[in-house]
Design a protein around this motif. Structure first.
Motif, PDB file in Angstrom:
ATOM      1  N   UNK A  20       0.738  -1.202  -0.050  1.00 49.80           N
ATOM      2  CA  UNK A  20      -0.152   0.064  -0.015  1.00 49.80           C
ATOM      3  C   UNK A  20       1.026   1.165  -0.126  1.00 49.80           C
ATOM      4  N   UNK A  21       1.550   1.496  -1.075  1.00 46.39           N
ATOM      5  CA  UNK A  21       2.534   2.707  -1.197  1.00 46.39           C
ATOM      6  C   UNK A  21       2.004   3.811  -1.093  1.00 46.39           C
ATOM      7  N   UNK A  22       0.625   4.088  -1.109  1.00 48.36           N
ATOM      8  CA  UNK A  22       0.305   5.729  -0.832  1.00 48.36           C
ATOM      9  C   UNK A  22       0.807   5.976   0.517  1.00 48.36           C
ATOM     10  N   UNK A  23       0.819   5.159   1.601  1.00 48.37           N
ATOM     11  CA  UNK A  23       1.275   5.196   2.743  1.00 48.37           C
ATOM     12  C   UNK A  23       2.818   5.897   2.810  1.00 48.37           C
ATOM     13  N   UNK A  24       3.524   5.622   1.594  1.00 53.82           N
ATOM     14  CA  UNK A  24       4.755   6.219   1.680  1.00 53.82           C
ATOM     15  C   UNK A  24       4.990   7.632   1.636  1.00 53.82           C
ATOM     16  N   UNK A  25       3.902   8.125   1.037  1.00 54.52           N
ATOM     17  CA  UNK A  25       3.830   9.717   1.058  1.00 54.52           C
ATOM     18  C   UNK A  25       3.972  10.280   2.185  1.00 54.52           C
ATOM     19  N   UNK A  26       3.267   9.826   3.303  1.00 56.80           N
ATOM     20  CA  UNK A  26       3.129  10.284   4.743  1.00 56.80           C
ATOM     21  C   UNK A  26       4.761  10.118   5.366  1.00 56.80           C
ATOM     22  N   UNK A  27       5.356   8.828   4.909  1.00 61.22           N
ATOM     23  CA  UNK A  27       6.772   8.561   5.476  1.00 61.22           C
ATOM     24  C   UNK A  27       7.611   9.767   4.886  1.00 61.22           C
ATOM     25  N   UNK A  28       7.425  10.155   3.507  1.00 56.40           N
ATOM     26  CA  UNK A  28       8.180  11.177   2.973  1.00 56.40           C
ATOM     27  C   UNK A  28       8.196  12.537   3.702  1.00 56.40           C
ATOM     28  N   UNK A  29       6.673  13.024   3.959  1.00 63.11           N
ATOM     29  CA  UNK A  29       6.108  14.188   4.601  1.00 63.11           C
ATOM     30  C   UNK A  29       7.176  14.251   5.963  1.00 63.11           C
ATOM     31  N   UNK A  30       7.262  13.112   6.701  1.00 61.34           N
ATOM     32  CA  UNK A  30       7.800  13.217   8.064  1.00 61.34           C
ATOM     33  C   UNK A  30       9.449  13.186   7.827  1.00 61.34           C
ATOM     34  N   UNK A  31       9.981  12.879   6.813  1.00 61.11           N
ATOM     35  CA  UNK A  31      11.502  13.068   6.704  1.00 61.11           C
ATOM     36  C   UNK A  31      12.208  13.835   5.734  1.00 61.11           C
ATOM     37  N   UNK A  32      11.503  14.266   4.968  1.00 64.18           N
ATOM     38  CA  UNK A  32      12.030  15.209   3.988  1.00 64.18           C
ATOM     39  C   UNK A  32      12.966  16.242   4.336  1.00 64.18           C
ATOM     40  N   UNK A  33      12.538  16.935   5.462  1.00 57.23           N
ATOM     41  CA  UNK A  33      13.232  18.004   5.916  1.00 57.23           C
ATOM     42  C   UNK A  33      14.478  17.569   6.749  1.00 57.23           C
ATOM     43  N   UNK A  34      14.356  16.355   7.327  1.00 57.78           N
ATOM     44  CA  UNK A  34      15.456  15.786   7.793  1.00 57.78           C
ATOM     45  C   UNK A  34      16.757  15.399   6.894  1.00 57.78           C
ATOM     46  N   UNK A  35      16.063  14.807   5.906  1.00 60.75           N
ATOM     47  CA  UNK A  35      16.923  14.258   4.760  1.00 60.75           C
ATOM     48  C   UNK A  35      17.863  15.121   4.104  1.00 60.75           C
ATOM     49  N   UNK A  36      16.892  16.251   3.851  1.00 63.12           N
ATOM     50  CA  UNK A  36      17.358  17.618   3.167  1.00 63.12           C
ATOM     51  C   UNK A  36      18.535  18.137   4.154  1.00 63.12           C
ATOM     52  N   UNK A  37      18.283  18.312   5.049  1.00 62.48           N
ATOM     53  CA  UNK A  37      19.116  18.840   6.292  1.00 62.48           C
ATOM     54  C   UNK A  37      20.365  18.131   6.071  1.00 62.48           C
ATOM     55  N   UNK A  38      20.266  16.643   6.061  1.00 61.49           N
ATOM     56  CA  UNK A  38      21.434  15.873   6.199  1.00 61.49           C
ATOM     57  C   UNK A  38      22.286  16.227   5.110  1.00 61.49           C
ATOM     58  N   UNK A  39      21.834  16.318   3.895  1.00 62.23           N
ATOM     59  CA  UNK A  39      22.581  16.559   2.795  1.00 62.23           C
ATOM     60  C   UNK A  39      23.377  17.897   2.827  1.00 62.23           C
ATOM     61  N   UNK A  40      22.325  18.770   2.917  1.00 64.13           N
ATOM     62  CA  UNK A  40      22.897  20.322   3.083  1.00 64.13           C
ATOM     63  C   UNK A  40      23.811  20.725   3.956  1.00 64.13           C
ATOM     64  N   UNK A  41      23.904  19.960   5.043  1.00 61.04           N
ATOM     65  CA  UNK A  41      24.804  20.397   5.988  1.00 61.04           C
ATOM     66  C   UNK A  41      26.291  19.656   5.931  1.00 61.04           C
ATOM     67  N   UNK A  42      26.258  18.821   4.865  1.00 60.73           N
ATOM     68  CA  UNK A  42      27.504  18.279   4.566  1.00 60.73           C
ATOM     69  C   UNK A  42      27.965  18.794   3.348  1.00 60.73           C
ATOM     70  N   UNK A  43      27.142  18.997   2.215  1.00 63.21           N
ATOM     71  CA  UNK A  43      27.631  19.555   1.021  1.00 63.21           C
ATOM     72  C   UNK A  43      27.550  21.126   0.990  1.00 63.21           C
ATOM     73  N   UNK A  44      26.959  21.814   1.700  1.00 69.77           N
ATOM     74  CA  UNK A  44      26.388  23.048   1.661  1.00 69.77           C
ATOM     75  C   UNK A  44      25.955  23.641   0.274  1.00 69.77           C
ATOM     76  N   UNK A  45      25.177  23.023  -0.497  1.00 74.05           N
ATOM     77  CA  UNK A  45      24.828  23.067  -1.556  1.00 74.05           C
ATOM     78  C   UNK A  45      23.471  23.076  -1.942  1.00 74.05           C
ATOM     79  N   UNK A  46      22.522  23.887  -2.157  1.00 75.12           N
ATOM     80  CA  UNK A  46      21.137  23.749  -1.999  1.00 75.12           C
ATOM     81  C   UNK A  46      20.707  22.705  -3.238  1.00 75.12           C
ATOM     82  N   UNK A  47      21.052  22.974  -4.345  1.00 71.65           N
ATOM     83  CA  UNK A  47      20.680  22.501  -5.583  1.00 71.65           C
ATOM     84  C   UNK A  47      21.074  20.876  -5.270  1.00 71.65           C
TER      85      UNK A  47
END
Lengths: 183, 461
Positions: A20-47
């Motif tokens: 039931x992959x619709x549920x993945x959308x909610x997992x995305x919503x809960x983690x997207x900020x954290x995962x983005x921050x994880x990358x940005x803090x390490x590469x300091x490049x928004x794109x």
């Protein structure tokens, strides 16, 4: 109304395991900020952080049906995918893992902000430069990303006690450097 | 905002000290270090339009994957397929058939997912030649020597003034402790409702309330009072006199005036906290994974852990049956075993839901103990507290079985203890408060993760 919003993570994962992959959308919503921050803090490049975030979630969507809850929490698994993508990024940009590579990564979008961030990273090096890559990674995962040791253990592929010990050792090294009398 | 930051800093510092209590005396320095590290954490918030755009891609990708399930077959496995293909709903035309990510027995298989287990291990051989004990003294406070006592030593005490001096709201039932019996009258803790044994495992605290959980059974009668346990910080003598690690007799340090110590005992580094009565150890050098070496069975791993505890002199009377909480594999041959702590037959949980106990990691290839954590004093002061929860209130916390979406079903609860660690300045105090632990019964994925829900029975802010 989002029927998944109130569900605990374990149930969202259970639904994904049941295809039931619709549920993945909610997992995305809960983690997207954290995962983005994880990358940005390490590469300091928004794109770059956006690209890596996209790749991570699309890979996770593809693989979530194979996720095994017995091996650790979903977050650890997701950060594990993110970690692999970060390593790939370093390889592609021919840079070594660590904070150093951040210096040369710039998209020119917000140069002033990035210069400021990089100057602050200089201070971080005072604490972190002599740590092995893994210990440095653990420190950042715990302190910057706020992950639990269980999640960190899943990411680095070690047991939870081993992750705690590596963390303790890293902190002790930093403290010894700052206050040699401690030892 | 400032409070949140301070809370975050304190949380991390507590973590550090729990990990290596040799650093406890340096709490202020650790606070500055963590504060500095947080101060230089780059601010990172994604652009809202990016988040929405990716959300659309994810949703579309989920729809595409669900649609293509009907055409999945073993033959359709396509390792060339990429995440981009999936997000854009592309399927691959090969020899006239639709091809997408593969499946075996109806489960989707990622063509390129590699689990992130990259191992970096140190030298190939373990050095066993460290002789004697080289110790580092930290923390500097004058202590009262070794304090671990085994087996369990619980004393019912009157509520001391220091307990009532707790910041208001910490324990709302604190007032009731004043009616506790005076003096150290009894070591009796048993209540009528003795819990059943529970399997060791990890449990999660309820997130977002308990409305996603339902419980259809009957709650046990709750006692009027239940002892809250406070770990003694000044008990003397005991386990350090009995423990020997690799021939290093820890009783040699019994009369030391320091609070914490870090010693090397053979291939192990041993952390000792004389004041808190805690010991942990780990192998100084990381072990190399030796590819094809055989993995010990679970029974063999538990035997190795048992033998190690016997060798160093730990009594296991207060611990339940050991359980493997992480299995070893050829790729990662380190198994973890938990000896769950039970106090008067009551299991003990952490706030995060994990069982409290001795955690031992064993290299299942070299058949050696890699680390031991969680060995601490079992000496407590007990303060009877009024149970503030009622059965009706607890039942009202749960959701309805019939409500949608599907709920998580909980099994019969067990009387338990919930561990709470509180900071008071540079000191930390460890409390065990009464709780009910509900094991998860359904759905299967949650059961697989050994989850339970733990509800405290006294009010804790």
């Amino acid at each position: 109304m989002n029927p998944y919003k109130e569900l605990p993570e374990t149930e969202l994962v259970a639904k994904c395991l049941n295809h039931e992959l619709d549920a993945f959308g909610e997992l995305y919503a809960r983690y997207v900020q954290k995962i983005y921050a994880y990358f940005y803090r390490r590469i300091l490049n928004r794109e770059g952080a956006e690209d890596l975030t996209s790749i991570t979630f699309l890979k996770a969507l593809e693989g979530v049906a194979n996720f095994n809850p017995a091996r650790g929490p979903f977050g650890a698994w997701l950060y594990g995918i993110a970690g692999n993508n970060l390593i790939d990024f370093y390889r592609r940009t021919k840079k070594t893992e660590g904070l150093e590579q951040a210096e040369n990564v710039s998209d020119g979008v917000d140069v002033e902000k990035e210069i400021h961030a990089k100057a602050e990273l200089e201070r971080a090096r005072g604490y972190l430069e002599e740590l092995p890559a893994e210990q440095k990674n653990i420190i950042l995962l715990r302190v910057w990303d706020g992950l639990s040791f269980k999640e960190i253990a899943g990411i680095i592929g070690k047991s939870e006690p081993a992750a705690k010990m590596a963390f303790g050792r890293a902190v002790r090294k930093i403290r010894a450097k700052l206050s040699p009398s401690l030892n | 905002m400032k409070e949140e930051l301070e809370k975050e800093i304190n949380g991390i510092v507590d973590d550090i000290i729990r990990t290596d209590f040799g650093l406890k005396g340096d709490r202020a320095g650790l606070g500055r270090l963590v504060s500095d590290l947080l101060a230089i954490r780059p601010d990172a918030s994604p652009d809202e339009s990016f988040v929405l755009k990716l959300q659309e891609k994810i949703n579309q990708g989920a729809v595409n994957l669900t649609k293509t399930r009907s055409v999945l077959s073993d033959k359709a496995f396509s390792p060339e397929r990429t995440a981009k293909d999936i997000s854009e709903g592309r399927t691959q035309a090969t020899a006239g058939q639709i091809s997408t990510i593969g499946t075996k027995r109806g489960r989707l298989i990622s063509p390129f997912l590699k689990l992130p287990y990259s191992y970096i291990f140190g030298s190939a051989a373990m050095t066993l030649a460290i002789v004697g004990a080289i110790f580092y003294i930290s923390g500097g406070q004058t202590g009262s020597g070794a304090i671990l006592t085994f087996p369990t030593d619980i004393q019912i005490s009157a509520a001391p003034s220091r307990f009532e001096a707790f910041p208001s709201g910490d324990f709302s039932a604190a007032k009731t402790a004043a009616s506790a019996p005076s003096g150290n009258e009894s070591k009796e803790l048993s209540l009528a409702a003795a819990p059943n044994a529970v399997a060791a495992g990890q449990m999660a605290s309820p997130s977002g309330g308990l409305k996603n959980y339902y419980f259809t059974g009957i709650l046990p009668d709750l006692p009027n009072t239940f002892p809250v346990l406070l770990a003694k910080s000044d008990s003397g003598g005991g386990v350090l006199n009995k423990l020997k690690v690799n021939g290093v007799d820890l009783s040699a340090f019994n009369n030391t005036s320091v609070e914490t110590m870090l010693i090397k005992a053979g291939e192990y580094q041993v952390s000792l906290n004389f004041k808190k009565g805690e010991m942990s150890l780990y192998k100084i050098k990381d072990e190399e994974i030796s590819g094809g070496a055989a993995i010990s069975s679970d029974a063999e791993i538990i035997r190795i852990a048992d033998e190690f505890l016997n060798q160093i002199g730990v009594e296991k009377a207060s611990y339940g049956e050991p359980a493997i909480i992480r299995t070893a594999s050829a790729a990662y041959p380190f198994a973890e075993i938990l000896y769950p702590l039970t106090l008067n037959n009551y299991p003990v949980f952490r706030q995060g839901g994990e069982r409290v106990g001795i955690n031992i990691a064993v290299n299942a290839q070299t058949k050696s103990v890699v680390s031991l954590q969680g060995l601490s004093t079992l000496a407590f002061e007990a303060y009877p507290y009024e149970i503030s929860a009622t059965k009706e209130e607890i039942m009202r916390m749960f959701g309805n079985e019939e409500a949608k979406p599907v709920k998580t079903k909980l099994g019969a609860p067990l009387f338990s203890y919930l561990e709470i660690v509180r900071s008071r300045g540079e000191e930390t105090e460890r409390f065990l408060i009464p709780a009910l632990a509900f094991p998860v019964k359904e759905p299967a994925a949650a059961v697989l993760a050994n989850q339970s829900v733990v509800i405290p029975l006294i009010t804790v802010d």
